[in-house]
Structures are given as C-alpha cells and as structure tokens.
Design an enzyme around this catalytic site. Structure first.
Site, PDB file in Angstrom:
ATOM      1  N   LYS A   1      15.289  85.122   3.589  1.00  0.00           N
ATOM      2  CA  LYS A   1      15.240  86.296   4.462  1.00  0.00           C
ATOM      3  C   LYS A   1      15.322  87.530   3.581  1.00  0.00           C
ATOM      4  O   LYS A   1      15.903  87.488   2.490  1.00  0.00           O
ATOM      5  CB  LYS A   1      16.438  86.268   5.424  1.00  0.00           C
ATOM      6  CG  LYS A   1      16.243  87.049   6.689  1.00  0.00           C
ATOM      7  CD  LYS A   1      15.593  86.235   7.794  1.00  0.00           C
ATOM      8  CE  LYS A   1      15.414  87.049   9.058  1.00  0.00           C
ATOM      9  NZ  LYS A   1      14.878  86.261  10.172  1.00  0.00           N
TER      10      LYS A   1
ATOM     11  N   VAL B   1      10.039  86.137  25.041  1.00  0.00           N
ATOM     12  CA  VAL B   1      10.372  84.724  25.245  1.00  0.00           C
ATOM     13  C   VAL B   1      10.811  84.467  26.687  1.00  0.00           C
ATOM     14  O   VAL B   1      10.327  83.538  27.345  1.00  0.00           O
ATOM     15  CB  VAL B   1      11.494  84.299  24.260  1.00  0.00           C
ATOM     16  CG1 VAL B   1      11.974  82.900  24.572  1.00  0.00           C
ATOM     17  CG2 VAL B   1      11.000  84.387  22.830  1.00  0.00           C
TER      18      VAL B   1
HETATM   19  P1  NAD Z   1      12.395  90.875  23.117  1.00  0.00           P
HETATM   20  O1  NAD Z   1      12.911  92.051  22.396  1.00  0.00           O
HETATM   21  O2  NAD Z   1      10.965  90.824  23.518  1.00  0.00           O
HETATM   22  O3  NAD Z   1      13.239  90.616  24.450  1.00  0.00           O
HETATM   23  C1  NAD Z   1      14.618  90.739  24.532  1.00  0.00           C
HETATM   24  C2  NAD Z   1      14.966  91.111  25.954  1.00  0.00           C
HETATM   25  O4  NAD Z   1      16.377  91.051  26.113  1.00  0.00           O
HETATM   26  C3  NAD Z   1      14.527  92.526  26.334  1.00  0.00           C
HETATM   27  O5  NAD Z   1      13.874  92.505  27.578  1.00  0.00           O
HETATM   28  C4  NAD Z   1      15.850  93.296  26.398  1.00  0.00           C
HETATM   29  O6  NAD Z   1      15.813  94.372  27.329  1.00  0.00           O
HETATM   30  C5  NAD Z   1      16.789  92.216  26.837  1.00  0.00           C
HETATM   31  N1  NAD Z   1      18.199  92.451  26.534  1.00  0.00           N
HETATM   32  C6  NAD Z   1      18.742  93.021  25.438  1.00  0.00           C
HETATM   33  N2  NAD Z   1      20.082  93.041  25.537  1.00  0.00           N
HETATM   34  C7  NAD Z   1      20.381  92.445  26.709  1.00  0.00           C
HETATM   35  C8  NAD Z   1      21.593  92.152  27.380  1.00  0.00           C
HETATM   36  N3  NAD Z   1      22.791  92.488  26.869  1.00  0.00           N
HETATM   37  N4  NAD Z   1      21.539  91.537  28.582  1.00  0.00           N
HETATM   38  C9  NAD Z   1      20.355  91.194  29.122  1.00  0.00           C
HETATM   39  N5  NAD Z   1      19.173  91.453  28.536  1.00  0.00           N
HETATM   40  C10 NAD Z   1      19.185  92.066  27.349  1.00  0.00           C
HETATM   41  O7  NAD Z   1      12.772  89.608  22.201  1.00  0.00           O
HETATM   42  P2  NAD Z   1      12.138  88.163  22.252  1.00  0.00           P
HETATM   43  O8  NAD Z   1      11.049  88.066  21.260  1.00  0.00           O
HETATM   44  O9  NAD Z   1      11.910  87.764  23.673  1.00  0.00           O
HETATM   45  O10 NAD Z   1      13.347  87.320  21.653  1.00  0.00           O
HETATM   46  C11 NAD Z   1      14.494  87.043  22.432  1.00  0.00           C
HETATM   47  C12 NAD Z   1      15.512  86.271  21.588  1.00  0.00           C
HETATM   48  O11 NAD Z   1      14.914  85.073  21.106  1.00  0.00           O
HETATM   49  C13 NAD Z   1      15.985  87.023  20.325  1.00  0.00           C
HETATM   50  O12 NAD Z   1      17.320  86.629  20.058  1.00  0.00           O
HETATM   51  C14 NAD Z   1      15.081  86.477  19.227  1.00  0.00           C
HETATM   52  O13 NAD Z   1      15.675  86.584  17.959  1.00  0.00           O
HETATM   53  C15 NAD Z   1      14.967  85.032  19.672  1.00  0.00           C
HETATM   54  N6  NAD Z   1      13.757  84.350  19.192  1.00  0.00           N
HETATM   55  C16 NAD Z   1      12.528  84.831  19.489  1.00  0.00           C
HETATM   56  C17 NAD Z   1      11.404  84.154  19.061  1.00  0.00           C
HETATM   57  C18 NAD Z   1      10.032  84.642  19.407  1.00  0.00           C
HETATM   58  O14 NAD Z   1       9.072  83.852  19.268  1.00  0.00           O
HETATM   59  N7  NAD Z   1       9.863  85.857  19.891  1.00  0.00           N
HETATM   60  C19 NAD Z   1      11.534  82.971  18.307  1.00  0.00           C
HETATM   61  C20 NAD Z   1      12.815  82.485  18.029  1.00  0.00           C
HETATM   62  C21 NAD Z   1      13.928  83.179  18.486  1.00  0.00           C
END
Ligand code: NAD
Length: 348
Positions: free
Chosen positions: A79, A182
């Site tokens: 990382k 996601v």
């Molecule tokens: P994103 O930023 O698109 O979505 C996150 C969502 O969570 C947003 O809608 C935000 O408003 C909401 N949010 C933030 N704080 C919050 C809270 N306290 N309560 C409720 N909602 C809240 O991110 P993403 O790409 O959907 O990823 C989501 C999680 O999954 C992250 O932890 C990311 O690291 C993990 N992840 C994502 C992927 C991927 O393919 N995108 C892969 C592995 C892990």
C-alpha cells in the site's frame, strides 16, 4: 526526490518518499511478496503526522497481504500513502511518486484508493507501468463495485446457510449500512433474491430513492446498528464493530463489504461470544481486488477468471465457517490463521 528505506522488521520494504520542492511526502509499504508482487492502492489524505501516515501504510499493506491471499490471488500485500489534501494534489507530486514506485521494479503495484481517481492512475501510468485501475487500455478493469457486491451476495448466502440452515434469502431481513457503489449493487441483488431490506446512509436523498425502488425500510445512520434483522451488511466505513456497538446489535449474522469492520481483533471474539456469525470482511469483499488483479496480471478472459476466483472465495468462506464451528471460535480468527498457513506453506 529523496527516497529512504526504513528498517521495519514486520515488512519486506518500506520507502519514505520526499520532495520538498513540490510538497511531497509519502510512504510505500511492501508487507509481503511471498505469493507474488505486492498489490494495493495509493491513498492520499491529510494525516496529523508522518507517524500517522506511516502507520496507515503499514497497517493497510498488511491487510492487503491477507485479502489477496484469501482470494487465492498470486499477489502479495502493499500500500502507498501520500500526505496532504487530495483536492490539492499536483501532477508533479503524482509523477514523482510514480518514479519512486519504479525503483521497486514491480515488487509493488499501485491502484486507486481514497483520494485518487482513474484519471490519476492514467497520469501515473505515463511514468510507471506498475499501476492498475486505469480508465482505458487493453486490460483496464473498470469499476470493481459490481464484482465486489457479487462476492458479498454469495458470501451472504453462505453465511445464511451456516447460521440459519438455508442459503435462501427470500424473506430474510437484511440491514444494509451505506448505499454507495457497493451497497447499491448489493441491495439490487438482495431485492431480486426476495430479501427484506432495511437501509441507512448519511445521504438522505440516496436512502429515499432506494427505499422507494425496493420497498425498503429506512433506518437512521446510527439506528442501523441496533435494528432487529437477520443479517447486518456493513458497506460504509470501518471499525463499526466495536465493544460498544457489538453489545447493542440485534442481528444473528454479519456479512458486508466495508474494509476493516472490526475495530480490534478482540471484536471477532466478542461477536462470537454473542452468537453472531461474522463473515470476515477481507474474504467477503474480495471481489474488488479480484477484478483489479485481472489488470495487474494481464488476464485476457477477465469474466472466466473472476468466476473462478469468486467460486474459490466461496469455498474458503465455507472452510472458515466449518473450522470456526469445530473449534468454537471466531471466523475472523480462523480466517487470519488460514492465511498465515498459506504464507508459511509458501515460505517452506
Ligand atoms: P462509496 O463511497 O461509494 O459508498 C459509501 C457510502 O457509505 C456512501 O453512500 C456514504 O454516504 C455512506 N456512509 C458513509 N458514512 C456512513 C455512515 N456513518 N452511515 C451510513 N452510511 C455512511 O464506497 P464504496 O465503494 O461503496 O465502498 C464501501 C465500503 O466497501 C468501503 O469501506 C470500501 O473500502 C469497501 N470496499 C469497496 C470495494 C469496491 O469495489 N468499491 C471493494 C472492497 C471494499
């Protein structure tokens, strides 16, 4: 640019990258290359100190070793972090950082993470070939979220099978926290499988739109941690499963996409003590890194590779749940020990 190697025994290589003339300070941490080149994203955010930035790089790179190994990928864990406000980043900073990545000669591959965009990856690619998450190109893998959601959905079914004796999600109440990339894809899959959704996000418009689309019940951002449901799917932020929240949960199982859901390793045991079956996050959300891996590894038939690796993740999760049940311990603990075994076998 100045590059110094930091002697940190837990990691194979740690570089401090600095160029005062362009306001660049960052770190590249290679935790392990036992299974292949270390892969993990580049993050840019404000850190309170260099120590905080270094700690983040060390912790995240170790996490990538576990995630990549659990997904059965021939990749190690690494990382990189750059200190500073991501909205103020400059081309000079990124290009200089790319040259620092080159000095590792392919033992570290970078990709998009917090504070970075596909366009930033394209800029890095003008200086280094060790970058994935590109918007265009022969192996560009695109948005990983649909594949991440697919992996979580399959993991949810396995979790349901082990907790309730049936993988059928029809009529199961699933509480989803976070309706971003996601969470939205996951809600779609769950709705189509007949699950009853309870949803929460800090963006009220997003919640209202999806509640209408899926006939879902709305919960407040804090309330989602205490609603009564069969399964909780955290898809927002990390460290939400902690001593305080675990005591208040009213669910039988947890399976979601957020990274680093457990605030501390002890929280896995806390969930187990409460009889809540926990699908380890780095196993359930492996779809995203599998998608990125197709780009790092230059896989021609991406769809077949993703299918094969997601199927392997399902078997790994089965193995984790079975071993955890037989040892009467937390699946989180078992997941870590299974990856440790993989790494030891490879080193032998
Ligand atoms: P994103 O930023 O698109 O979505 C996150 C969502 O969570 C947003 O809608 C935000 O408003 C909401 N949010 C933030 N704080 C919050 C809270 N306290 N309560 C409720 N909602 C809240 O991110 P993403 O790409 O959907 O990823 C989501 C999680 O999954 C992250 O932890 C990311 O690291 C993990 N992840 C994502 C992927 C991927 O393919 N995108 C892969 C592995 C892990």
């Amino acid at each position: 640019m100045q590059i110094s190697r930091l002697p940190i025994s837990s990691h194979e290589t740690v570089l401090r990258v600095c160029d005062d003339t362009i306001g660049l300070t960052g770190f590249i941490a290679v935790h392990s290359t036992k299974l292949g080149p270390a892969a993990g994203g580049l993050r840019m955010r404000r850190y309170t100190s260099e120590d905080a930035a270094l700690t983040d790089a060390l912790r995240l790179s170790e996490g990538m070793t576990y995630k990549n190994a659990a997904a059965g990928l021939p990749l190690g864990g690494g990382k990189a972090v750059i200190m500073g406000d991501a909205t103020q980043k400059t081309s000079a900073q990124l290009l200089t950082f790319a040259r620092a990545i080159n000095t590792l000669e392919g033992t570290y591959w970078t990709a998009e993470d917090m504070g970075m965009s596909p366009d930033d990856m394209a800029l890095l690619a003008t200086e280094t070939k060790f970058v994935a998450g590109l918007p265009n190109g022969p192996h560009a893998s695109g948005d990983p979220s649909p594949i991440t959601a697919r992996g979580i959905f399959q993991s949810l079914k396995i979790t349901a099978q082990h907790r309730f004796g049936s993988a059928d999600l029809k009529g199961r109440k699933v509480a989803v926290q976070g309706l971003g990339h996601v969470g939205t894809y996951l809600c779609d899959l769950l709705h189509n499988a007949g699950a009853k959704l309870i949803i929460a996000d800090i963006e009220p418009k997003r919640v209202a739109k999806l509640a209408k689309k899926y006939g879902a019940t709305i919960a407040g951002p804090n309330e989602i941690l205490t609603v009564e449901a069969d399964i909780f799917a955290p898809c927002a932020i990390g460290a939400i499963l902690n001593q305080d929240s675990i005591a208040k949960l009213r669910v039988a199982a947890i399976c979601g996409g957020a990274n680093n859901q457990l605030a501390t390793p002890e929280d896995g045991a806390r969930l187990h003590a409460r009889g809540i079956l926990y699908a380890p996050d780095f196993v359930a959300n492996a779809g995203g890194i599998i998608n990125v891996a197709t780009e790092v590894l230059g896989i021609a038939d991406r769809a077949a590779y993703v299918d094969e690796k997601l199927a392997a993740v399902e078997l790994t999760l089965e193995r984790i749940f079975e071993r955890a049940a037989s040892l009467d311990c937390s699946p989180a603990e078992v997941a870590v020990s299974i990856v440790d075994e993989m790494l030891t076998d490879r080193a032998a």
